[in-house]
Motif scaffolding. Structure first.
Motif, PDB file in Angstrom:
ATOM      1  N   GLY A   1       1.847   4.790  -0.478  1.00  0.00           N
ATOM      2  CA  GLY A   1       1.469   5.254  -1.819  1.00  0.00           C
ATOM      3  C   GLY A   1       2.305   4.620  -2.911  1.00  0.00           C
ATOM      4  O   GLY A   1       2.389   5.155  -4.015  1.00  0.00           O
ATOM      5  N   SER A   2       2.926   3.474  -2.609  1.00  0.00           N
ATOM      6  CA  SER A   2       3.801   2.826  -3.584  1.00  0.00           C
ATOM      7  C   SER A   2       2.996   2.237  -4.739  1.00  0.00           C
ATOM      8  O   SER A   2       1.773   2.106  -4.684  1.00  0.00           O
ATOM      9  CB  SER A   2       4.619   1.720  -2.910  1.00  0.00           C
ATOM     10  OG  SER A   2       3.778   0.711  -2.396  1.00  0.00           O
ATOM     11  N   GLY A   3       3.722   1.846  -5.789  1.00  0.00           N
ATOM     12  CA  GLY A   3       3.071   1.369  -7.006  1.00  0.00           C
ATOM     13  C   GLY A   3       2.191   0.156  -6.822  1.00  0.00           C
ATOM     14  O   GLY A   3       1.191  -0.017  -7.527  1.00  0.00           O
ATOM     15  N   SER A   4       2.548  -0.698  -5.864  1.00  0.00           N
ATOM     16  CA  SER A   4       1.760  -1.916  -5.648  1.00  0.00           C
ATOM     17  C   SER A   4       0.355  -1.624  -5.149  1.00  0.00           C
ATOM     18  O   SER A   4      -0.530  -2.480  -5.241  1.00  0.00           O
ATOM     19  CB  SER A   4       2.479  -2.845  -4.666  1.00  0.00           C
ATOM     20  OG  SER A   4       2.761  -2.177  -3.451  1.00  0.00           O
ATOM     21  N   MET A   5       0.113  -0.430  -4.631  1.00  0.00           N
ATOM     22  CA  MET A   5      -1.236  -0.061  -4.192  1.00  0.00           C
ATOM     23  C   MET A   5      -2.170   0.141  -5.383  1.00  0.00           C
ATOM     24  O   MET A   5      -3.368   0.363  -5.208  1.00  0.00           O
ATOM     25  CB  MET A   5      -1.185   1.213  -3.344  1.00  0.00           C
ATOM     26  CG  MET A   5      -0.613   0.998  -1.953  1.00  0.00           C
ATOM     27  SD  MET A   5      -1.725   0.067  -0.864  1.00  0.00           S
ATOM     28  CE  MET A   5      -2.953   1.321  -0.465  1.00  0.00           C
ATOM     29  N   GLY A   6      -1.626   0.052  -6.593  1.00  0.00           N
ATOM     30  CA  GLY A   6      -2.462   0.147  -7.782  1.00  0.00           C
ATOM     31  C   GLY A   6      -3.089  -1.166  -8.192  1.00  0.00           C
ATOM     32  O   GLY A   6      -3.848  -1.227  -9.167  1.00  0.00           O
ATOM     33  N   LYS A   7      -2.785  -2.245  -7.456  1.00  0.00           N
ATOM     34  CA  LYS A   7      -3.370  -3.552  -7.775  1.00  0.00           C
ATOM     35  C   LYS A   7      -4.885  -3.537  -7.588  1.00  0.00           C
ATOM     36  O   LYS A   7      -5.401  -2.891  -6.689  1.00  0.00           O
ATOM     37  CB  LYS A   7      -2.754  -4.639  -6.887  1.00  0.00           C
ATOM     38  CG  LYS A   7      -1.306  -4.961  -7.191  1.00  0.00           C
ATOM     39  CD  LYS A   7      -0.798  -6.099  -6.335  1.00  0.00           C
ATOM     40  CE  LYS A   7      -0.782  -5.743  -4.864  1.00  0.00           C
ATOM     41  NZ  LYS A   7      -0.133  -6.781  -4.035  1.00  0.00           N
ATOM     42  N   LYS A   8      -5.564  -4.274  -8.441  1.00  0.00           N
ATOM     43  CA  LYS A   8      -7.020  -4.355  -8.370  1.00  0.00           C
ATOM     44  C   LYS A   8      -7.461  -5.300  -7.258  1.00  0.00           C
ATOM     45  O   LYS A   8      -6.872  -6.357  -7.038  1.00  0.00           O
ATOM     46  CB  LYS A   8      -7.585  -4.854  -9.703  1.00  0.00           C
ATOM     47  CG  LYS A   8      -7.511  -3.848 -10.848  1.00  0.00           C
ATOM     48  CD  LYS A   8      -8.616  -2.804 -10.714  1.00  0.00           C
ATOM     49  CE  LYS A   8      -8.653  -1.896 -11.937  1.00  0.00           C
ATOM     50  NZ  LYS A   8      -9.772  -0.921 -11.861  1.00  0.00           N
ATOM     51  N   ILE A   9      -8.518  -4.894  -6.566  1.00  0.00           N
ATOM     52  CA  ILE A   9      -9.104  -5.742  -5.536  1.00  0.00           C
ATOM     53  C   ILE A   9     -10.599  -5.418  -5.466  1.00  0.00           C
ATOM     54  O   ILE A   9     -10.985  -4.275  -5.207  1.00  0.00           O
ATOM     55  CB  ILE A   9      -8.398  -5.512  -4.170  1.00  0.00           C
ATOM     56  CG1 ILE A   9      -8.996  -6.401  -3.092  1.00  0.00           C
ATOM     57  CG2 ILE A   9      -8.433  -4.062  -3.746  1.00  0.00           C
ATOM     58  CD1 ILE A   9      -8.216  -6.380  -1.787  1.00  0.00           C
ATOM     59  N   GLY A  10     -11.410  -6.402  -5.752  1.00  0.00           N
ATOM     60  CA  GLY A  10     -12.858  -6.192  -5.695  1.00  0.00           C
ATOM     61  C   GLY A  10     -13.365  -5.122  -6.637  1.00  0.00           C
ATOM     62  O   GLY A  10     -14.248  -4.327  -6.280  1.00  0.00           O
ATOM     63  N   GLY A  11     -12.796  -5.034  -7.839  1.00  0.00           N
ATOM     64  CA  GLY A  11     -13.286  -4.078  -8.819  1.00  0.00           C
ATOM     65  C   GLY A  11     -12.717  -2.682  -8.688  1.00  0.00           C
ATOM     66  O   GLY A  11     -13.099  -1.775  -9.443  1.00  0.00           O
ATOM     67  N   GLN A  12     -11.819  -2.452  -7.745  1.00  0.00           N
ATOM     68  CA  GLN A  12     -11.178  -1.159  -7.575  1.00  0.00           C
ATOM     69  C   GLN A  12      -9.737  -1.372  -7.151  1.00  0.00           C
ATOM     70  O   GLN A  12      -9.360  -2.474  -6.764  1.00  0.00           O
ATOM     71  CB  GLN A  12     -11.917  -0.332  -6.516  1.00  0.00           C
ATOM     72  CG  GLN A  12     -11.980  -1.002  -5.155  1.00  0.00           C
ATOM     73  CD  GLN A  12     -12.837  -0.239  -4.160  1.00  0.00           C
ATOM     74  OE1 GLN A  12     -13.007   0.964  -4.270  1.00  0.00           O
ATOM     75  NE2 GLN A  12     -13.400  -0.945  -3.191  1.00  0.00           N
ATOM     76  N   THR A  13      -8.920  -0.353  -7.259  1.00  0.00           N
ATOM     77  CA  THR A  13      -7.538  -0.515  -6.821  1.00  0.00           C
ATOM     78  C   THR A  13      -7.477  -0.493  -5.296  1.00  0.00           C
ATOM     79  O   THR A  13      -8.391   0.014  -4.631  1.00  0.00           O
ATOM     80  CB  THR A  13      -6.650   0.613  -7.374  1.00  0.00           C
ATOM     81  OG1 THR A  13      -7.044   1.861  -6.784  1.00  0.00           O
ATOM     82  CG2 THR A  13      -6.743   0.691  -8.884  1.00  0.00           C
ATOM     83  N   GLN A  14      -6.389  -1.022  -4.786  1.00  0.00           N
ATOM     84  CA  GLN A  14      -6.200  -0.994  -3.335  1.00  0.00           C
ATOM     85  C   GLN A  14      -6.158   0.445  -2.828  1.00  0.00           C
ATOM     86  O   GLN A  14      -6.657   0.741  -1.735  1.00  0.00           O
ATOM     87  CB  GLN A  14      -4.909  -1.725  -2.956  1.00  0.00           C
ATOM     88  CG  GLN A  14      -4.969  -3.222  -3.192  1.00  0.00           C
ATOM     89  CD  GLN A  14      -3.702  -3.947  -2.789  1.00  0.00           C
ATOM     90  OE1 GLN A  14      -3.635  -5.164  -2.868  1.00  0.00           O
ATOM     91  NE2 GLN A  14      -2.677  -3.229  -2.382  1.00  0.00           N
ATOM     92  N   MET A  15      -5.576   1.332  -3.603  1.00  0.00           N
ATOM     93  CA  MET A  15      -5.524   2.733  -3.201  1.00  0.00           C
ATOM     94  C   MET A  15      -6.923   3.331  -3.109  1.00  0.00           C
ATOM     95  O   MET A  15      -7.251   4.049  -2.150  1.00  0.00           O
ATOM     96  CB  MET A  15      -4.661   3.533  -4.188  1.00  0.00           C
ATOM     97  CG  MET A  15      -4.562   5.024  -3.860  1.00  0.00           C
ATOM     98  SD  MET A  15      -3.861   5.334  -2.220  1.00  0.00           S
ATOM     99  CE  MET A  15      -2.137   5.000  -2.551  1.00  0.00           C
TER     100      MET A  15
END
Length: 470
Positions: free
Chosen positions: A173-187
């Motif tokens: 659940g770290s901050g880097s899971m907020g990165k965008k991927i394919g139009g949504q965040t990794q989280m």
């Protein structure tokens, strides 16, 4: 003495003194000349001095040529190479040309004539730029072992079906899971995949969710708090859709990455589920390296060696090279699978592997421990899909390196046609070797289709892992 004689005497005395003085001067000159080198000797000395200086200068300017590192000698070594830029670049496109210039800017100058060793160094650097993430026997054998759970010919108690099945998901659940991927965040992508995954598990199985690094921020001031954050949001119990979703909805990407803490706490979560009566499966889903100065590999090994006897698999979600390296070490320490996924679809596909195993457990439970048919090597391992994936990577890597060499030759960054031909031939031969290695692995897998799982695994390990360092 008369005056005439006196004058004569004085003149003679003066002449004698003058002669003596001249004699002393001559002797002194001769001595000085004897001490000094002749003109030819001086010239020789000057030449020798210049020669020594030139030799010393040449010696200082001579850099000892170090032998180029060898290319991979096995699929295991190939698998260890960090991935480079794997996107397609067109040398006919201006943006593509700029990208090549950017990616190759650090490579040494080979515009002039260069030795074979220098060209080998150059090729190694260029290959690293476009290195694909090849999969080798380590990951393949680990996946085969996971798929063999419940097979009647597997002697390892850890891999046998038990009365109960427990599946624990550990989510980064770290901050880097907020990165965008394919139009949504990794989280967001991870949440969707996990919900679908646990929803497809047999209703008799227990499921749990632990999250970590979800508190604080990525700032140094919050590091201590964030590195101490890991919570069991859904204790191991039968899946209840609304309750599970409500627990998962709480998770927002926030702080640092305390992977060791999460794994250590997971051991406590499973403490009441002894491996004698429970098939315990743990999935660690993370997008990077632990950032809390800890040791997740040691924590995973402690969990693996406990009487919980879990099967631990690791999924790297859009992970960089450092993160991949550490997560692979975690998986290797516990003889689990590691898969690097780049998007939500591939994450879902990986979690579906666990669904297949869980379905087999449910069938086993219904049949009350009757023998199952585990002739699944062709179906589950999907040899041809694996082979086609690696073949595509070989072609992409070979072509991208080849196209780049062509561009560098056309733009005079490689001036010598001999150097260009040498590098092109080296690229062709190297990728021919890679293809041969995968062809051999494919043939071995096909020949093992009729074997029992235990025999197939043993044969693969003996051939491909016996020389792999621990």
């Amino acid at each position: 003495m008369n005056r005439k004689r006196y004058v004569t005497f004085i003149l003679m005395l003066m002449l004698l003194l003058l002669a003596a003085a001249c004699s002393d001067q001559k002797n002194e000159n001769e001595k000085v000349e004897a001490d000094e080198p002749t003109t030819s000797e001086a010239s020789a000395d000057d030449g020798e001095g210049d020669g020594n200086s030139a030799d010393e200068e040449a010696k200082e300017n001579t850099v000892e040529e170090v032998a180029a590192d060898p290319l991979p000698q096995s699929l295991a070594e190939l698998e260890e190479l960090p991935a480079g830029y794997t996107g397609f670049i067109s040398i006919l496109d201006e943006n593509g040309q700029k990208k090549i210039d950017e990616l190759t800017a650090h490579l040494p100058d080979i515009s002039g004539e260069r030795s074979g060793n220098e060209l080998d160094h150059y090729y190694n650097g260029l290959l690293a730029v476009f290195q694909q993430d090849f999969k080798g026997p380590d990951e393949l054998i680990a996946k085969l072992k996971f798929q063999s759970i419940g097979s009647p010919d597997i002697d390892n108690p850890r891999m046998q079906f038990k009365e109960n099945m427990n599946v624990l998901v550990i989510l980064d659940g770290s901050g880097s899971m907020g990165k965008k991927i394919g139009g949504q965040t990794q989280m967001e992508a991870a949440k969707k995949a996990i919900v679908k995954f646990v929803g497809n598990l047999p209703k008799e199985a227990n499921v749990g969710l632990r999250v970590y690094g979800h508190k604080g921020t990525g700032s140094s001031a919050d590091k201590a708090m964030s590195c101490a954050s890991s919570d069991l949001l859904y204790p191991l119990q039968p899946y209840e859709k609304d309750a599970f979703k409500q627990s998962l909805d709480q998770v927002k990407p926030a702080g640092w990455t305390p992977t060791e803490l999460a794994i250590t706490e997971a051991q406590k979560d499973l403490a009441n589920f002894n491996g004698e009566k429970n098939t315990n499966i743990v999935y660690l889903v993370s997008d990077g390296i632990s950032t809390c100065d800890d040791d997740p590999v040691a924590a995973a090994k402690a969990l693996y060696d406990s009487d919980i006897t879990p099967i631990i698999n690791v999924i790297g979600f859009n992970v960089d090279n450092d993160g991949q390296r550490q997560l692979k070490e975690v998986a290797k320490a516990v003889e689990g699978t590691y898969q690097d996924v780049q998007d939500a679809a591939s994450l879902q596909k990986e979690l579906d592997q666990a669904n297949e195993v869980a379905k087999q457990w449910a069938e086993w439970k219904k049949r009350e421990s009757q023998s199952l048919s585990h002739e699944r090597l062709k179906k589950d391992l999907d040899i041809f899909v694996f082979d086609s994936q690696q073949f595509t990577k070989i072609v992409d890597e070979r072509q991208q390196v080849g196209f780049t060499l062509q561009y560098l030759y056309q733009t005079k960054k490689i001036m010598s046609s001999e150097s260009y031909d040498y590098l092109v031939e080296k690229n062709t031969e190297y990728h021919r070797w890679v293809q041969t290695q995968y062809d051999e692995l494919k043939a071995d897998l096909e020949n093992m289709n009729e074997m029992q799982y235990s025999e197939a695994i043993q044969a693969l390990e003996e051939k491909y892992l016996q020389n792999t360092p621990d």
